[in-house]
Motif scaffolding. Structure first.
Motif, mmCIF file in Angstrom:
data_model
loop_
_atom_site.group_PDB
_atom_site.id
_atom_site.type_symbol
_atom_site.label_atom_id
_atom_site.label_comp_id
_atom_site.label_asym_id
_atom_site.label_seq_id
_atom_site.Cartn_x
_atom_site.Cartn_y
_atom_site.Cartn_z
ATOM 1 N N LYS A 248 -18.139 43.116 -72.555
ATOM 2 C CA LYS A 248 -17.034 42.292 -72.044
ATOM 3 C C LYS A 248 -15.682 42.686 -72.639
ATOM 4 O O LYS A 248 -14.642 42.482 -72.021
ATOM 5 N N ALA A 256 -16.082 39.152 -75.325
ATOM 6 C CA ALA A 256 -14.767 39.203 -74.689
ATOM 7 C C ALA A 256 -13.656 39.255 -75.720
ATOM 8 O O ALA A 256 -13.732 38.623 -76.782
ATOM 9 N N PHE A 258 -9.215 39.675 -75.361
ATOM 10 C CA PHE A 258 -8.105 38.850 -74.869
ATOM 11 C C PHE A 258 -7.734 39.294 -73.457
ATOM 12 O O PHE A 258 -8.289 40.248 -72.917
ATOM 13 N N ALA A 259 -6.793 38.578 -72.864
ATOM 14 C CA ALA A 259 -6.356 38.925 -71.513
ATOM 15 C C ALA A 259 -5.783 40.339 -71.496
ATOM 16 O O ALA A 259 -5.149 40.784 -72.458
ATOM 17 N N LYS A 260 -5.995 41.042 -70.410
ATOM 18 C CA LYS A 260 -5.458 42.389 -70.234
ATOM 19 C C LYS A 260 -3.943 42.357 -70.394
ATOM 20 O O LYS A 260 -3.280 41.434 -69.920
ATOM 21 N N PRO A 262 -0.165 42.881 -69.629
ATOM 22 C CA PRO A 262 0.353 42.629 -68.280
ATOM 23 C C PRO A 262 0.475 43.839 -67.365
ATOM 24 O O PRO A 262 0.220 43.732 -66.166
ATOM 25 N N ASP A 269 -8.170 49.489 -66.797
ATOM 26 C CA ASP A 269 -8.953 48.365 -67.288
ATOM 27 C C ASP A 269 -10.366 48.831 -67.637
ATOM 28 O O ASP A 269 -10.934 49.710 -66.989
ATOM 29 N N ASP A 288 -6.594 45.260 -73.899
ATOM 30 C CA ASP A 288 -5.945 44.090 -74.487
ATOM 31 C C ASP A 288 -5.258 44.350 -75.820
ATOM 32 O O ASP A 288 -4.650 43.434 -76.376
ATOM 33 N N TYR A 311 -1.251 43.522 -80.689
ATOM 34 C CA TYR A 311 -1.680 42.624 -79.615
ATOM 35 C C TYR A 311 -0.456 42.034 -78.905
ATOM 36 O O TYR A 311 0.676 42.114 -79.408
#
Length: 381
Positions: A248, A256, A258-260, A262, A269, A288, A311
């Protein structure tokens, strides 16, 4: 001094001879590298955000020179040789710090503004013929890229675009690809410094290949299964190693992250990209976060490596737990550096007098060796 030419024993066509062992142990070879590599090319010195206010400074060893980098009152970064123009005392004796308006030599109190100009000294008013710019600090060329200050000690620095930026183009195949990660806008989530008892070239060579990955990187090959086959991410232009199907995120347990970021594209990805910016920088790109290594070669058998995990600012500001993503590459670092330290003693063995060999998966390391030999003015015999 002329280094001994490489005289490798004949090897099968599928193999390539490496550098001989003395390139990793000879103090004179290291001196030449200081002069012709570290003091002649662009060197990634400090993260700009570390100097977050006017008067902040940091000192960095670049080859044989110590450089001080400051943030001026108008917000720009400046770099100078860390040497007082009076009697040569080291101006800033601390690795980092903050001054209010000026840098003052602790020996005779010669004082310089943050732009390097001489502004005060005992009895200076009695020496009206002293040009305060001419006797200011010696400037060092500085460029900012990816949120870091890169310095070059050469009188005529090589093109930044054709050397530093080109490394990203050469690896990713597209000048814009690295910009999608917005590295200069990221925040520092963790920094770890490693003191590695090995020659800097062993660390570069290790980073450039994955022939060892299945042997010593169980966590990394779990996340990036193709690395178990021995092909490095840097072997193919534009190729990024794909995450495993059940993975993930780029974390130590595959959970998982963090969010990709922007602007990371759909093609980027769930992929890992690695860039070597010769001579001393590694850039690791995942959806991320970004991991950036800076090497500081201090001796023929000692290299300090500073590794930053970067990050999205909101991730760091929220206090989110970044430990799982940090732990993955921290383990990789420890595993790699232990391997380099195991290799260093053998560089002085008669078994490695003529060097070793590169297998086909490592042939691109031969290009690194050729690049270095060209800079040193050496040639293979």
């Amino acid at each position: 001094m002329t280094t001994t030419p490489i005289s490798p024993s004949p090897v099968p066509p599928s193999l390539i001879a490496t550098l001989p062992g003395h390139y990793y142990t000879d103090p004179e070879v290291f001196r030449q590298e200081q002069e012709k590599v570290f003091e002649s090319l662009w060197f990634c010195a400090v993260r700009g955000a570390d100097l977050d206010k006017p008067g902040a400074f940091r000192t960095v060893q670049v080859g044989r020179e110590n450089v001080v980098i400051t943030r001026t009152r108008t917000g720009e970064l400046r770099a100078f040789l860390n040497v007082c123009r009076h009697r040569g005392a080291r101006l800033c004796t601390e690795e980092s710090g903050e001054v209010r308006r000026s840098l003052q030599c602790p020996y005779h109190a010669w004082t310089y503004d943050l732009d390097g100009r001489l502004i005060a000294a005992p009895n200076l008013i009695k020496m009206p013929d002293v040009d305060r710019v001419e006797y200011g600090l010696i400037k060092v060329a500085l460029r900012e890229w990816l949120g870091y200050a890169w310095v070059c000690l050469a009188d005529e620095p090589p093109s930044f675009e054709d050397t530093v930026v080109h490394a990203a183009v050469e690896r990713l195949g597209d000048a814009a690809a690295i910009e999608h990660y917005g590295t200069e806008r990221l925040a520092l989530g963790r920094r770890v410094t490693y003191d590695v008892r090995a020659n800097w070239k062993l660390i570069v060579e290790n980073f450039m290949e994955c022939y060892h990955c299945a042997t010593i990187h169980p966590e990394l090959t779990e996340v990036l299964p193709e690395f178990a086959d021995g092909y490095a991410a840097q072997y193919y232009v534009g190729h990024g190693a794909e995450f495993g199907e059940e993975i993930k995120g780029f974390t130590v347990d595959g959970s998982a992250g963090f969010a990709k970021l922007p602007e990371v594209t759909a093609d980027q990805d769930r992929r890992y990209y690695a860039i070597t910016v010769k001579p001393t920088v590694f850039v690791n790109l995942v959806p991320d976060h970004v991991i950036l290594h800076r090497m500081f070669p201090l001796a023929e058998d000692r290299t300090v490596v500073e590794c930053d995990w970067l990050y999205a600012p909101e991730v760091v500001a929220s206090g989110a737990d970044v430990s799982k993503s940090v732990e993955l590459f921290h383990r990789v670092n420890v595993q790699d550096f232990e391997a380099c330290e195991r290799t260093q003693p053998a560089m002085s063995s008669r078994a490695y007098r003529r060097g070793g060999v590169l297998v086909p998966n490592e042939h691109h390391i031969g290009i690194f060796h050729t690049w270095l030999l060209d800079l040193l003015g050496d040639s293979r015999a």
